[in-house]
Design a protein around this motif. Structure first.
Motif, PDB file in Angstrom:
ATOM      1  N   MET A   1      13.547  10.467  -2.266  1.00 59.28           N
ATOM      2  CA  MET A   1      12.607  10.422  -3.356  1.00 59.28           C
ATOM      3  C   MET A   1      11.207  10.726  -2.842  1.00 59.28           C
ATOM      4  N   ARG A   2      10.400  11.351  -3.672  1.00 60.13           N
ATOM      5  CA  ARG A   2       9.055  11.799  -3.310  1.00 60.13           C
ATOM      6  C   ARG A   2       8.052  10.696  -3.661  1.00 60.13           C
ATOM      7  N   LEU A   3       7.355  10.154  -2.642  1.00 59.76           N
ATOM      8  CA  LEU A   3       6.501   8.989  -2.845  1.00 59.76           C
ATOM      9  C   LEU A   3       5.064   9.220  -2.385  1.00 59.76           C
ATOM     10  N   PHE A   4       4.162   8.429  -2.983  1.00 62.99           N
ATOM     11  CA  PHE A   4       2.777   8.394  -2.524  1.00 62.99           C
ATOM     12  C   PHE A   4       2.139   7.072  -2.910  1.00 62.99           C
ATOM     13  N   LEU A   5       1.095   6.703  -2.175  1.00 60.93           N
ATOM     14  CA  LEU A   5       0.299   5.512  -2.453  1.00 60.93           C
ATOM     15  C   LEU A   5      -0.968   5.938  -3.167  1.00 60.93           C
ATOM     16  N   ALA A   6      -1.353   5.172  -4.184  1.00 64.30           N
ATOM     17  CA  ALA A   6      -2.487   5.578  -4.999  1.00 64.30           C
ATOM     18  C   ALA A   6      -3.225   4.379  -5.567  1.00 64.30           C
ATOM     19  N   LEU A   7      -4.387   4.672  -6.105  1.00 65.20           N
ATOM     20  CA  LEU A   7      -5.109   3.741  -6.953  1.00 65.20           C
ATOM     21  C   LEU A   7      -4.970   4.270  -8.370  1.00 65.20           C
ATOM     22  N   GLU A   8      -4.700   3.375  -9.314  1.00 69.28           N
ATOM     23  CA  GLU A   8      -4.611   3.744 -10.723  1.00 69.28           C
ATOM     24  C   GLU A   8      -5.850   3.252 -11.449  1.00 69.28           C
ATOM     25  N   PRO A   9      -6.466   4.090 -12.272  1.00 69.28           N
ATOM     26  CA  PRO A   9      -7.678   3.646 -12.971  1.00 69.28           C
ATOM     27  C   PRO A   9      -7.346   2.616 -14.052  1.00 69.28           C
ATOM     28  N   PRO A  10      -8.268   1.691 -14.298  1.00 70.45           N
ATOM     29  CA  PRO A  10      -8.068   0.767 -15.412  1.00 70.45           C
ATOM     30  C   PRO A  10      -8.105   1.546 -16.734  1.00 70.45           C
ATOM     31  N   PRO A  11      -7.574   0.972 -17.812  1.00 68.26           N
ATOM     32  CA  PRO A  11      -7.431   1.708 -19.086  1.00 68.26           C
ATOM     33  C   PRO A  11      -8.707   2.369 -19.605  1.00 68.26           C
ATOM     34  N   GLU A  12      -9.831   1.669 -19.590  1.00 66.28           N
ATOM     35  CA  GLU A  12     -11.068   2.255 -20.117  1.00 66.28           C
ATOM     36  C   GLU A  12     -11.496   3.470 -19.296  1.00 66.28           C
ATOM     37  N   LEU A  13     -11.413   3.360 -17.982  1.00 63.16           N
ATOM     38  CA  LEU A  13     -11.769   4.479 -17.119  1.00 63.16           C
ATOM     39  C   LEU A  13     -10.770   5.620 -17.288  1.00 63.16           C
ATOM     40  N   ARG A  14      -9.495   5.292 -17.424  1.00 62.40           N
ATOM     41  CA  ARG A  14      -8.460   6.316 -17.642  1.00 62.40           C
ATOM     42  C   ARG A  14      -8.797   7.144 -18.890  1.00 62.40           C
ATOM     43  N   ALA A  15      -9.230   6.473 -19.957  1.00 63.55           N
ATOM     44  CA  ALA A  15      -9.591   7.176 -21.196  1.00 63.55           C
ATOM     45  C   ALA A  15     -10.810   8.072 -20.977  1.00 63.55           C
ATOM     46  N   ARG A  16     -11.781   7.590 -20.217  1.00 65.49           N
ATOM     47  CA  ARG A  16     -12.980   8.395 -19.943  1.00 65.49           C
ATOM     48  C   ARG A  16     -12.638   9.606 -19.071  1.00 65.49           C
ATOM     49  N   LEU A  17     -11.760   9.410 -18.096  1.00 68.24           N
ATOM     50  CA  LEU A  17     -11.301  10.536 -17.282  1.00 68.24           C
ATOM     51  C   LEU A  17     -10.531  11.544 -18.135  1.00 68.24           C
ATOM     52  N   GLY A  18      -9.725  11.040 -19.063  1.00 67.65           N
ATOM     53  CA  GLY A  18      -8.994  11.922 -19.972  1.00 67.65           C
ATOM     54  C   GLY A  18      -9.937  12.761 -20.822  1.00 67.65           C
ATOM     55  N   ALA A  19     -11.022  12.161 -21.285  1.00 68.60           N
ATOM     56  CA  ALA A  19     -12.012  12.907 -22.069  1.00 68.60           C
ATOM     57  C   ALA A  19     -12.661  13.996 -21.212  1.00 68.60           C
ATOM     58  N   LEU A  20     -12.935  13.696 -19.943  1.00 71.42           N
ATOM     59  CA  LEU A  20     -13.473  14.718 -19.047  1.00 71.42           C
ATOM     60  C   LEU A  20     -12.459  15.840 -18.823  1.00 71.42           C
ATOM     61  N   ALA A  21     -11.192  15.482 -18.742  1.00 67.05           N
ATOM     62  CA  ALA A  21     -10.146  16.496 -18.575  1.00 67.05           C
ATOM     63  C   ALA A  21     -10.109  17.430 -19.780  1.00 67.05           C
ATOM     64  N   ASP A  22     -10.295  16.885 -20.971  1.00 71.77           N
ATOM     65  CA  ASP A  22     -10.324  17.721 -22.183  1.00 71.77           C
ATOM     66  C   ASP A  22     -11.496  18.698 -22.135  1.00 71.77           C
TER      67      ASP A  22
END
Length: 169
Positions: A1-22
């Motif tokens: 299986m293909r694995l990696f270690l990461a940090l996941e953004p909290p929900p509010e930041l995730r939404a703001r990053l999503g808006a930047l992606a748009d």
């Protein structure tokens, strides 16, 4: 299986990053990373056997990172494979130390592949046609992090998907 270690953004930041992606997609084209897939990769492990994955889960659950705050204040792009990202203008000492400490532990567990340099970023677009980021709006975000995640990557027709295998304490 293909694995990696990461940090996941909290929900509010995730939404703001999503808006930047748009915004970035409207200017640069390409395939937008879904909000659920936004993350900061700390260590890409590649293909890992099931027994090694179990050892990684146990190891990660025993990790207790000190936490920190990462400031995202710039856009960037990687020519190959057409990635547009957001990150920090200056190196973040806490993230750099965390990434080095994780690789020290991973190497003790028998994992190789430590990169020669670490450039923290959050990928927003893949396969972008236009990599010029000068016209994109200023970025000023703060990401308070304190938990690590071990993720399994699946590649589907519409892009990668991730499954959480474990989180640190």
């Amino acid at each position: 299986m293909r694995l990696f270690l990461a940090l996941e953004p909290p929900p509010e930041l995730r939404a703001r990053l999503g808006a930047l992606a748009d915004i970035a997609r409207a200017r640069c084209g390409g395939r937008r990373v879904s909000d659920a897939s936004l993350h900061l990769t700390l260590a890409f492990l590649g293909e890992v056997e099931a027994a090694q994955a179990e050892a990684l889960v146990a190891w990660l659950q025993g990790e207790t990172p000190a936490g920190g705050e990462w400031h995202l204040d710039c856009w960037g792009a990687f020519r190959r494979p057409g990635i547009v990202w957001v990150g920090g203008r200056t190196p973040d000492p806490a993230l750099t130390a965390l990434q080095a400490r994780l690789w020290d532990g991973l190497e003790r567990l028998g994992h190789g592949g430590r990169p020669s340099r670490f450039m923290p970023h959050v990928t927003l677009l893949r396969r972008s046609r236009h990599l010029s980021t000068e016209a994109l709006p200023p970025v000023e975000l703060a990401w308070r992090w304190r938990r690590l995640t071990l993720l399994r990557s699946f590649t589907l027709d519409d892009g990668p998907r991730y499954e959480v295998l474990a989180r640190s304490a």
